[in-house]
Design an enzyme around this catalytic site. Structure first.
Site, PDB file in Angstrom:
ATOM      1  N   HIS A   1      -0.908  -5.957   4.823  1.00 15.70           N
ATOM      2  CA  HIS A   1      -0.717  -4.513   4.666  1.00 15.70           C
ATOM      3  C   HIS A   1      -0.149  -4.259   3.275  1.00 15.70           C
ATOM      4  O   HIS A   1       0.896  -4.780   2.909  1.00 15.70           O
ATOM      5  CB  HIS A   1       0.235  -3.963   5.734  1.00 15.70           C
ATOM      6  CG  HIS A   1       0.395  -2.470   5.655  1.00 15.70           C
ATOM      7  ND1 HIS A   1      -0.405  -1.600   6.363  1.00 15.70           N
ATOM      8  CD2 HIS A   1       1.257  -1.698   4.948  1.00 15.70           C
ATOM      9  CE1 HIS A   1      -0.047  -0.356   6.100  1.00 15.70           C
ATOM     10  NE2 HIS A   1       0.963  -0.384   5.236  1.00 15.70           N
ATOM     11  N   CYS A   2      -0.852  -3.449   2.495  1.00 10.94           N
ATOM     12  CA  CYS A   2      -0.421  -3.131   1.139  1.00 10.94           C
ATOM     13  C   CYS A   2       0.357  -1.830   1.156  1.00 10.94           C
ATOM     14  O   CYS A   2      -0.181  -0.761   1.473  1.00 10.94           O
ATOM     15  CB  CYS A   2      -1.633  -3.011   0.210  1.00 10.94           C
ATOM     16  SG  CYS A   2      -1.211  -2.502  -1.470  1.00 10.94           S
ATOM     17  N   PHE A   3       1.635  -1.895   0.824  1.00 11.61           N
ATOM     18  CA  PHE A   3       2.476  -0.703   0.865  1.00 11.61           C
ATOM     19  C   PHE A   3       2.173   0.239  -0.294  1.00 11.61           C
ATOM     20  O   PHE A   3       2.412   1.440  -0.184  1.00 11.61           O
ATOM     21  CB  PHE A   3       3.954  -1.110   0.852  1.00 11.61           C
ATOM     22  CG  PHE A   3       4.386  -1.798   2.111  1.00 11.61           C
ATOM     23  CD1 PHE A   3       4.694  -1.062   3.243  1.00 11.61           C
ATOM     24  CD2 PHE A   3       4.454  -3.177   2.182  1.00 11.61           C
ATOM     25  CE1 PHE A   3       5.077  -1.681   4.420  1.00 11.61           C
ATOM     26  CE2 PHE A   3       4.841  -3.808   3.350  1.00 11.61           C
ATOM     27  CZ  PHE A   3       5.152  -3.057   4.472  1.00 11.61           C
TER      28      PHE A   3
ATOM     29  N   GLY B   1      -0.714   2.066   1.110  1.00 13.51           N
ATOM     30  CA  GLY B   1      -0.417   2.670   2.407  1.00 13.51           C
ATOM     31  C   GLY B   1      -1.397   2.301   3.491  1.00 13.51           C
ATOM     32  O   GLY B   1      -1.458   2.976   4.523  1.00 13.51           O
TER      33      GLY B   1
END
Length: 273
Positions: A116-118, A121
Site C-alpha cells: 500500500h503506497c501512502f 493513497g
C-alpha cells in the site's frame, strides 16, 4: 489503524507541497540566478535546464496520476471475502487465496498486491506497478536534479564552495546556528533544508525503484517476500517485465501513457476458470 489512515491523508499532501515548493525554487530562484537574462535574447542553457526540469516534473506528476487512475483492485469481486483467522497480515491487509489481498485501508480486494503506497493513497499491484515504478524513477531524477541546481545556486549567490565534501555535510548545522544568530534568513535556512529533503527522497526513490524492478523480474511481490513465499511464476524475467511494462515500454519511459491492458489479469483469471 488510525495512524495509517492519517498517514494516508498526510502523505499525498506532503508530496504536492514538496512539488509546489520545488517548482517555486526552480523558477523563482535557481534559473534566474544561475542563468541571468541578457537582454531580449534567450539563453540556450536556461532554456535547456527549463525543458529538462519540466520534462522530469511532467513525468513524475503524470505517472503519479496514472498510478491513482488505474488501481490494482479486482473488478470481479462482488462480496468482500472473510480472511482466515490464522492470517498473519494484521497491519493493513488480509491475505486471501490466489494471490489476492483485502486492503483494510482501500477497502478493496487487490490482485497481486505488492504494497500500500501512502503517497498515492491506494495499493500497488500488477495493474499500476509500471506507473508506480516510473513515478519513483522520475521523482528521484527530479529531486537529484533539484539538488544539483540548489548547490549551484548557493555557489553563485553566496559564493559557497562545495569542493570539500564536508561542506555539504556541515551545511545544515552551520546554517541552523547562523539562523538563530540572525546571520541568515528563514528562507535561506529553508532552502538548505530542502537540499537534504531532495537528497533523501531522491536516494529513497532510487533504491525503492531498483527493489521493485528486481521483484517484477522475479515475478514476485513485496507481500510474498514479507511472508517468506517463493515466487510460483516460472516465466523468464523478460516475460515478467513485459507483463508489467507492456509491449510499448519504450513509449512509457518518456510519456506517462498506458502501455499495458488494465483488465488483463481479471480476463486471464476468467479464462482459466
Amino acid at each position: 489503524m488510525l495512524k495509517l489512515r492519517l498517514l494516508n491523508a498526510v502523505a499525498p499532501a506532503y508530496f504536492f507541497t514538496a512539488t509546489a515548493v520545488t517548482f517555486i525554487f526552480h523558477f523563482g530562484f535557481f534559473i534566474p540566478t544561475i542563468f541571468p537574462s541578457q537582454g531580449i535574447s534567450l539563453d540556450g542553457s536556461k532554456v535547456l535546464h527549463t525543458v529538462i526540469f519540466l520534462f522530469l516534473m511532467f513525468n513524475a506528476l503524470g505517472n503519479y496520476i496514472m498510478t491513482i487512475k488505474y488501481p490494482a483492485e479486482s473488478a470481479n469481486e462482488t462480496v468482500i471475502p472473510v480472511c482466515s483467522p490464522h492470517c498473519s497480515d494484521k497491519v493493513d491487509a488480509h491475505y486471501l487465496l490466489n494471490g489476492r489481498h483485502f486492503c483494510k485501508l482501500c477497502k478493496k480486494v487487490i490482485l497481486k498486491r505488492d504494497h500500500h503506497c501512502f503517497f498515492t493513497g491506494n495499493c500497488i499491484g500488477n495493474k499500476n506497478m509500471r506507473y508506480f515504478i516510473m513515478f519513483c524513477i522520475y521523482t528521484s531524477c527530479t529531486c537529484l536534479y533539484s539538488l544539483v541546481l540548489g548547490v549551484a545556486f548557493l555557489t553563485v549567490e553566496y559564493s559557497i564552495s562545495f569542493e570539500n565534501p564536508l561542506t555539504f555535510l556541515t551545511l545544515l548545522p552551520f546554517s541552523t546556528g547562523y539562523f538563530f544568530m540572525g546571520t541568515i534568513s528563514g528562507l535561506q535556512l529553508f532552502l538548505v533544508l530542502m537540499l537534504y529533503v531532495w537528497l533523501g527522497i531522491g536516494l529513497v526513490c532510487a533504491g525503492f525503484c531498483c527493489q521493485q524492478v528486481l521483484l517484477v523480474a522475479r515475478g514476485q511481490t513485496w507481500c510474498q517476500m514479507q511472508r517468506g513465499q517463493l515466487a510460483e511464476n516460472c516465466n523468464p524475467w523478460r516475460a515478467n517485465l513485459k507483463d508489467v511494462f507492456g509491449t510499448r515500454w519504450m513509449l512509457g519511459l518518456i510519456l506517462p501513457v498506458q502501455t499495458v491492458e488494465t483488465c488483463s489479469e481479471d480476463h486471464r483469471h476468467n479464462i482459466q476458470h
